[in-house]
Design an enzyme around this catalytic site. Structure first.
Site, PDB file in Angstrom:
ATOM      1  N   GLN A  96       0.823  -1.203   0.000  1.00  0.00           N
ATOM      2  CA  GLN A  96       0.000   0.000   0.000  1.00  0.00           C
ATOM      3  C   GLN A  96       0.857   1.253   0.000  1.00  0.00           C
ATOM      4  OE1 GLN A  96      -2.988  -0.061   3.047  1.00  0.00           O
ATOM      5  NE2 GLN A  96      -3.657   2.035   2.691  1.00  0.00           N
ATOM      6  N   CYS A 102      -6.854   0.476   2.043  1.00  0.00           N
ATOM      7  CA  CYS A 102      -6.505  -0.888   2.454  1.00  0.00           C
ATOM      8  C   CYS A 102      -7.633  -1.863   2.149  1.00  0.00           C
ATOM      9  CB  CYS A 102      -6.140  -0.926   3.937  1.00  0.00           C
ATOM     10  SG  CYS A 102      -7.465  -0.374   5.047  1.00  0.00           S
ATOM     11  N   HIS A 258      -8.450  -1.483  10.367  1.00  0.00           N
ATOM     12  CA  HIS A 258      -7.685  -1.782   9.148  1.00  0.00           C
ATOM     13  C   HIS A 258      -8.241  -3.035   8.490  1.00  0.00           C
ATOM     14  CE1 HIS A 258      -4.282  -1.529   6.502  1.00  0.00           C
ATOM     15  NE2 HIS A 258      -3.716  -2.642   6.924  1.00  0.00           N
ATOM     16  N   ASN A 282      -1.581  -8.454   5.635  1.00  0.00           N
ATOM     17  CA  ASN A 282      -1.720  -7.010   5.758  1.00  0.00           C
ATOM     18  C   ASN A 282      -1.253  -6.362   4.458  1.00  0.00           C
ATOM     19  OD1 ASN A 282      -1.567  -4.292   6.359  1.00  0.00           O
ATOM     20  ND2 ASN A 282      -0.474  -4.560   8.288  1.00  0.00           N
ATOM     21  N   TRP A 284      -0.206  -3.569   3.842  1.00  0.00           N
ATOM     22  CA  TRP A 284       0.960  -2.704   4.008  1.00  0.00           C
ATOM     23  C   TRP A 284       2.256  -3.441   3.658  1.00  0.00           C
ATOM     24  CZ3 TRP A 284       0.222   0.261   9.317  1.00  0.00           C
ATOM     25  CH2 TRP A 284      -0.835   1.168   9.163  1.00  0.00           C
TER      26      TRP A 284
END
Length: 497
Positions: A96, A102, A258, A282, A284
């Site tokens: 990301q 997200c 998230h 995740n 990220w």
């Protein structure tokens, strides 16, 4: 593969909106545009989604000064030898950026686990080498039809680094370009900020979406998730917000409020005990669970070498394992999207699917939810006929109803959903065909009144005996204008009109 007549199979092959003939978003024809660019030796610049501040929008993570520094560059400006796809698509290909989406990127991670869907959403016959003209296209399922979205490959950057999603290898660009195509559908990159995974999961394939609140006791949830993995579904999940979410973040390394993707489930046997695990990713590309069964947890030393090696192939990639118990404790909800409801029921039978479009209009066909009012019967009506079938099982849920709002607003951030629901009546045998008057059912108690929700989609499972039913979709308050799609999955033969 389970047998189901999918939503897109309702269209005849080649019909507009089918996978083979998607609707052209903003009227742009990818093949014709590319042919013209090749003949003129030009690179594509998309006038319908130009490389400027309007298409980017005001991103929350960038200051006004930083936004002024944004420069739109092509992949060749970022890497002398860019690739569209290398060695297939994977959730580990990207991470990301400065766009708070997200919910969308976690859904891409779930999408990459299913090659058939990826090939539909991300056409693989695209390249930076052969016949390169700076034009790309992607496909999304939007409100009952497949839509083909054309973009140029100018990407927003700062200091020659992507502002949005970036390639972990700094060479592969399918994910940043897919994100740009979805930003175009939403109106801008800013319009992608904040959302829930089921929105993107639905747009990646249509099909059935179910939401599970993990704090509630669901004894069969593990079985549902296991069947979901076996049925090649997409799964997303989200953490808590507020004080409870912040405590999770501090203590266990998770991110509050998230969106994540569920990428696998596994059951391990340890000393005659069965341990149920869930693998979570995740978007990220970092910030992982650090509790029991995390990458560095000592409990992995209690399992056999084969299981440990299989589960811990990579580290520091944003993906981690945790127990089913911890998953249900520290995550708030789970979303599952699949072409068939079989992951819920656990059988292998065929599901029929019917889809109809409708609309509520102020003063004419938006009668609200009060069945005792004189206006209620002006709402759209749908007659559902459930026929007898060999697979009938008394009390079994055999009909799934979906009510999906279809907004008129172009920009996603400006969307306001009505509170929607539906009422189901059993139609008397003497009732004529066509619309039913209020007088015919005014003394009848509704068979079912759904909950009402200000959500994009409302889904409920029902057990309906053979017979005729009247389904009335409505807004909670009367005189609210909006379009909708009602979809019915039926385990037995059924017709809707």
């Amino acid at each position: 593969m389970t047998c189901v007549k999918m939503i897109h199979s309702l269209y005849e092959d080649g019909c507009e909106g089918s996978p083979s003939n998607p609707v052209r978003f903003k009227g742009q024809d990818y093949m014709q545009l590319k042919k013209s660019l090749l003949s003129q030796a030009n690179k594509f610049e998309d006038e319908t989604f130009p490389a400027n501040s309007d298409s980017l929008g005001k991103l929350e993570d960038l200051t006004p000064e930083q936004l002024k520094e944004v420069e739109w560059l092509r992949p060749h400006d970022l890497n002398p030898d860019p690739s569209f796809i290398e060695d297939g698509t994977s959730r580990l290909d990207f991470k990301q950026g400065d766009v708070g989406n997200c919910w969308f990127l976690s859904s891409i991670g779930a999408l990459t686990l299913h090659n058939g869907l990826v090939a539909q959403v991300v056409p693989h016959d695209q390249s930076f080498k052969n016949d390169y003209t700076g034009i790309f296209h992607f496909r999304f399922w939007r409100y009952g039809k497949w839509v083909d979205v054309v973009i140029d490959d100018l990407l927003p950057t700062r200091n020659s680094e992507p502002v949005s999603v970036s390639s972990r290898s700094q060479k592969e660009f399918w994910a940043p370009l897919l994100e740009k195509a979805y930003a175009k559908i939403c109106g801008s990159y800013k319009d992608m900020i904040a959302g829930n995974p089921p929105e993107a999961l639905k747009d990646f394939g249509g099909g059935v979406h179910m939401n599970y609140k993990l704090c509630k006791d669901k004894s069969d949830l593990w079985d549902v998730m296991y069947r979901a993995i076996e049925s090649k579904t997409m799964m997303g999940c989200g953490t808590f917000t507020g004080d409870k979410g912040k405590e999770i973040y501090k203590t266990f390394g998770l991110v509050d409020g998230h969106a994540f993707a569920v990428t696998a489930v596994k059951q391990l046997e340890i000393d005659s005990d069965s341990i149920k695990l869930v693998r979570v990713w995740n978007p990220w590309g970092e910030k992982e669970w650090n509790g029991e069964w995390s990458d560095k947890s000592g409990v992995w030393n209690t399992v056999c070498d084969q299981d440990r090696d299989e589960c811990l192939k990579q580290r520091n990639d944003g993906e981690f394992w945790m127990s089913m118990k911890d998953f249900c404790t520290y995550f708030e909800e789970l979303d599952i999207c699949c072409e068939s409801p079989n992951f819920i029921s656990g059988d292998e039978g065929e599901w029929n699917c019917s889809l109809k479009e409708g609309r509520w209009e102020k003063d004419t066909s938006a009668g609200g939810s009060d069945s005792q009012s004189g206006e209620f019967w002006t709402n759209p009506q749908y007659r559902l006929t459930v026929r007898e079938g060999e697979e009938e099982c008394e009390g079994a849920k055999n009909v799934l109803l979906s009510l999906l709002q279809k907004p008129d607003e172009e920009y996603r951030s400006k969307l306001k959903y009505h509170s929607i629901g539906f009422t189901i009546y059993r139609v008397p045998e003497e009732a004529p065909r066509g619309r039913l008057p209020q007088s015919l059912l005014q003394d009848e108690e509704p068979l079912k009144v759904s909950e009402f929700s200000e959500s994009r989609e409302l889904i409920e499972f029902h057990s309906l005996e053979p017979g005729d039913y009247l389904i009335i979709p409505c807004t909670y308050e009367p005189n609210q204008t909006g379009s909708f799609i009602i979809t019915i999955y039926s385990k037995v033969e059924a017709e809707i009109e």
